[in-house]
Design a protein around this motif. Sequence first.
Motif, PDB file in Angstrom:
ATOM      1  N   GLU A  97       0.850  -1.237   0.169  1.00 54.59           N
ATOM      2  CA  GLU A  97       0.087  -0.093   0.125  1.00 54.59           C
ATOM      3  C   GLU A  97       0.948   1.168   0.039  1.00 54.59           C
ATOM      4  O   GLU A  97       0.521   2.193  -0.699  1.00 54.59           O
ATOM      5  N   GLU A 100       1.767   1.589  -3.410  1.00 54.44           N
ATOM      6  CA  GLU A 100       0.680   2.131  -4.404  1.00 54.44           C
ATOM      7  C   GLU A 100       0.623   3.485  -4.133  1.00 54.44           C
ATOM      8  O   GLU A 100       0.445   4.286  -5.022  1.00 54.44           O
ATOM      9  N   MET A 101       0.834   4.272  -2.884  1.00 53.72           N
ATOM     10  CA  MET A 101       0.603   5.436  -2.424  1.00 53.72           C
ATOM     11  C   MET A 101       1.510   6.175  -3.334  1.00 53.72           C
ATOM     12  O   MET A 101       1.361   7.196  -3.766  1.00 53.72           O
ATOM     13  N   ALA A 103       2.360   5.789  -6.511  1.00 52.26           N
ATOM     14  CA  ALA A 103       1.752   5.892  -7.561  1.00 52.26           C
ATOM     15  C   ALA A 103       0.483   6.526  -7.594  1.00 52.26           C
ATOM     16  O   ALA A 103      -0.322   6.457  -8.449  1.00 52.26           O
ATOM     17  N   TYR A 104       0.044   7.206  -6.401  1.00 54.17           N
ATOM     18  CA  TYR A 104      -1.346   7.843  -6.501  1.00 54.17           C
ATOM     19  C   TYR A 104      -1.900   8.686  -7.454  1.00 54.17           C
ATOM     20  O   TYR A 104      -2.926   8.557  -8.027  1.00 54.17           O
TER      21      TYR A 104
ATOM     22  N   LYS B 215      -8.871   3.703  -3.596  1.00 53.02           N
ATOM     23  CA  LYS B 215      -7.490   4.515  -3.953  1.00 53.02           C
ATOM     24  C   LYS B 215      -7.807   5.883  -2.870  1.00 53.02           C
ATOM     25  O   LYS B 215      -7.005   6.076  -1.915  1.00 53.02           O
ATOM     26  N   LYS B 218      -7.732   4.448   0.703  1.00 53.86           N
ATOM     27  CA  LYS B 218      -6.183   4.377   1.170  1.00 53.86           C
ATOM     28  C   LYS B 218      -5.388   5.746   1.421  1.00 53.86           C
ATOM     29  O   LYS B 218      -4.788   5.780   2.244  1.00 53.86           O
ATOM     30  N   ARG B 221      -6.461   6.821   4.919  1.00 53.70           N
ATOM     31  CA  ARG B 221      -5.699   6.287   5.833  1.00 53.70           C
ATOM     32  C   ARG B 221      -3.964   7.099   5.793  1.00 53.70           C
ATOM     33  O   ARG B 221      -3.461   7.264   6.699  1.00 53.70           O
ATOM     34  N   ALA B 222      -3.731   7.282   4.359  1.00 62.71           N
ATOM     35  CA  ALA B 222      -2.534   8.017   4.399  1.00 62.71           C
ATOM     36  C   ALA B 222      -2.415   9.221   5.063  1.00 62.71           C
ATOM     37  O   ALA B 222      -1.459   9.790   5.748  1.00 62.71           O
ATOM     38  N   MET B 233       2.841  12.531  -1.801  1.00 61.07           N
ATOM     39  CA  MET B 233       2.497  11.558  -2.810  1.00 61.07           C
ATOM     40  C   MET B 233       1.523  12.114  -3.930  1.00 61.07           C
ATOM     41  O   MET B 233       0.837  11.195  -4.813  1.00 61.07           O
ATOM     42  N   GLY B 234       1.240  13.131  -3.623  1.00 55.88           N
ATOM     43  CA  GLY B 234       0.253  14.029  -4.414  1.00 55.88           C
ATOM     44  C   GLY B 234      -1.132  13.972  -4.264  1.00 55.88           C
ATOM     45  O   GLY B 234      -2.018  14.106  -5.079  1.00 55.88           O
ATOM     46  N   ILE B 235      -1.377  13.447  -3.002  1.00 55.94           N
ATOM     47  CA  ILE B 235      -2.474  13.408  -2.493  1.00 55.94           C
ATOM     48  C   ILE B 235      -3.098  15.058  -2.067  1.00 55.94           C
ATOM     49  O   ILE B 235      -2.377  15.566  -1.445  1.00 55.94           O
TER      50      ILE B 235
END
Lengths: 237, 354
Positions: A97, A100-101, A103-104, B215, B218, B221-222, B233-235
Amino acid sequence: MAMLEVHDIHTYYGNIHALKGISLEVNQGEIVTLIGANGAGKTTTLRTISGLLRPRQGTITLNGELISELPAHELVYKGIAMVPEGRGVFAKMSVQENLEMGAYHRNDKAVITSDLEYVFGLFPRLKERRRQVSGTLSGGEQQMLATGRALMSKPTLLLMDEPSMGLAPILVEGIFDTIQAINKEGTTVLLVEQNALMALSIAHRGYVLQTGQIVLTDKADKLKKDPTVQKAYLGVD
Amino acid sequence: MLRRTLSRVSWVDVFLRIFQLVAAVVILIGLYKTFTTARYSSEQWATLAFAGLAQGSIYALIALGYTLVYGILLMINFAHGEIYMTGAFSTVFLAMYFNRIGFLQSSPVLAIIVLILFSAAVSTSIAVLLERIAYRPLRNAPRLIPLITAIGASFALQYTFRGLFGSQFRAYPDIAVLKGTWNILGFDVPLVQPVVFLAAVLLMVALYWFVERTKTGKAMRAVSEDKAVARLMGIDIDRIIVSTFALGGALAGAAGVFNGLFRPQGVFFLMGFFPGIKAFTAAVLGGIGNIPGAMMGGLLLGLIEALGPNLILEGLGIPAANQLKDAIAFLVLVLILIFRPQGIFGERLAEKKA
Ligand SMILES: Nc1ncnc2c1ncn2[C@@H]1O[C@H](COP(=O)(O)OP(=O)(O)OP(=O)(O)O)[C@@H](O)[C@H]1O
Ligand SMILES: [Mg+2]
């Protein structure tokens, strides 16, 4: 034109003037290292470039485009990834995970899967532990994970903050070999290190940072021979 | 050596230990007396338990909203009870309309699904609006400030609804198919209870799947672990925070309809207050910030509330024990805050810092 151009940035924490006019350049394909004592402002410089901090003055451009106004999460789309100080793995999430983050922001599922395999090839240890919760990894494994996670975003510029911190010498060698390998495959690297000798031995060029200012810059092998650098950072009398 | 140990034990510790012991003894005596006098048949216990589970699943849905937001912002959204109220309240009008045109009778399942979606949409909108105008500007303020704002927002919502619709109760229409009973393990249970329970559990499973597998889940959670790294992470953390409020709002809205079907007294502008505090209790009981914890905490609180008065209080000879339901819930809150502030499944709050 250099790939990354940092021009006279001033960054503050409240009233604390942490960066007092930093300018530096990183060219496509280079490994550039930023060395300096504790509290010199290395981390602050990287956090400013990655958009987590905003410079009060000065500009940062990436391939000619002004990026110092953009929020951090948009910089990933521009090709910047960072391995933060202390690794910053998501401890409660699994190894996979975490990757994967990295590659978010990407939507190319098939390519992501192949990149995952690429990272697992680079760090087989991570593959064995892909379902494990990341908080239970060893320090070295977490460093691999943080590096692999950054690579999952397919960066053109990789910012690394003290990847050798807290690792046994043999692991440090491994990490530095990996950095060189990543660089050979085309990723430009800006590397912050306490371990100046190691950093200078893989870098093309280096900058020496002291209390928020660049005091010296040169080719890496020249810096290694510079008497002030030797005295202050390489432990040579 | 002994003295050193003693000097480290404060009077508060001693007091709490004694208090703990007394509480345990009182509960045990109550249980013992209840069982030895065999006051209730197993039939009656089962009835209470099923009602408790249904009520508990409603608490759990609301509790998830507290826990989701806390997990991400370390903030307790005390206006969440009102988010629940807005959905339940608005939907009563749609339910009455469906009743009038006969939709509720002709295809009850579809009608109820539409009601749930409508209520969820209202609560979600209110939750998102609150985040945007009341909480986001205060994101970097000291933690007490958004708390006060939340209380202000509660009043604003309550009295807006009172202003618009008055202060009387409005009941959800009766739905014929939910009136029957269902035989479970040999007990006749009002059908509405297992229906509410199962629907709520379905929603919780869906939420769990969402947070674990998608996605956006997740990313939530991040963000809850480390906002700075999540941004790297680009979030877009603002987007994730809004999604979190929306999700909590949707569950609260659904809970509002379940409540309407399950409890006959209907909706009114202060209806969010008690369920809000009880769901908060449930979230704390399970460990605030912990998603399965909120689910279990809700169910557990529902059961404690349903069985507790008869199980413990009556054994102690306290009259009209059933009217002390609310008191039991708050007693539970006080007891956990004293003895296990991290909740049953939670880690210590101190670890999560500010
Ligand atoms: N969050 C913060 N708030 C206030 N001051 C800070 C903060 N972070 C860093 N500083 C200050 O800014 C200066 C530069 O810190 P920075 O972390 O960039 O140093 P560094 O070169 O990375 O040091 P190290 O090698 O120890 O990691 C220091 O004087 C530090 O005290
Ligand atoms: Mg640093």
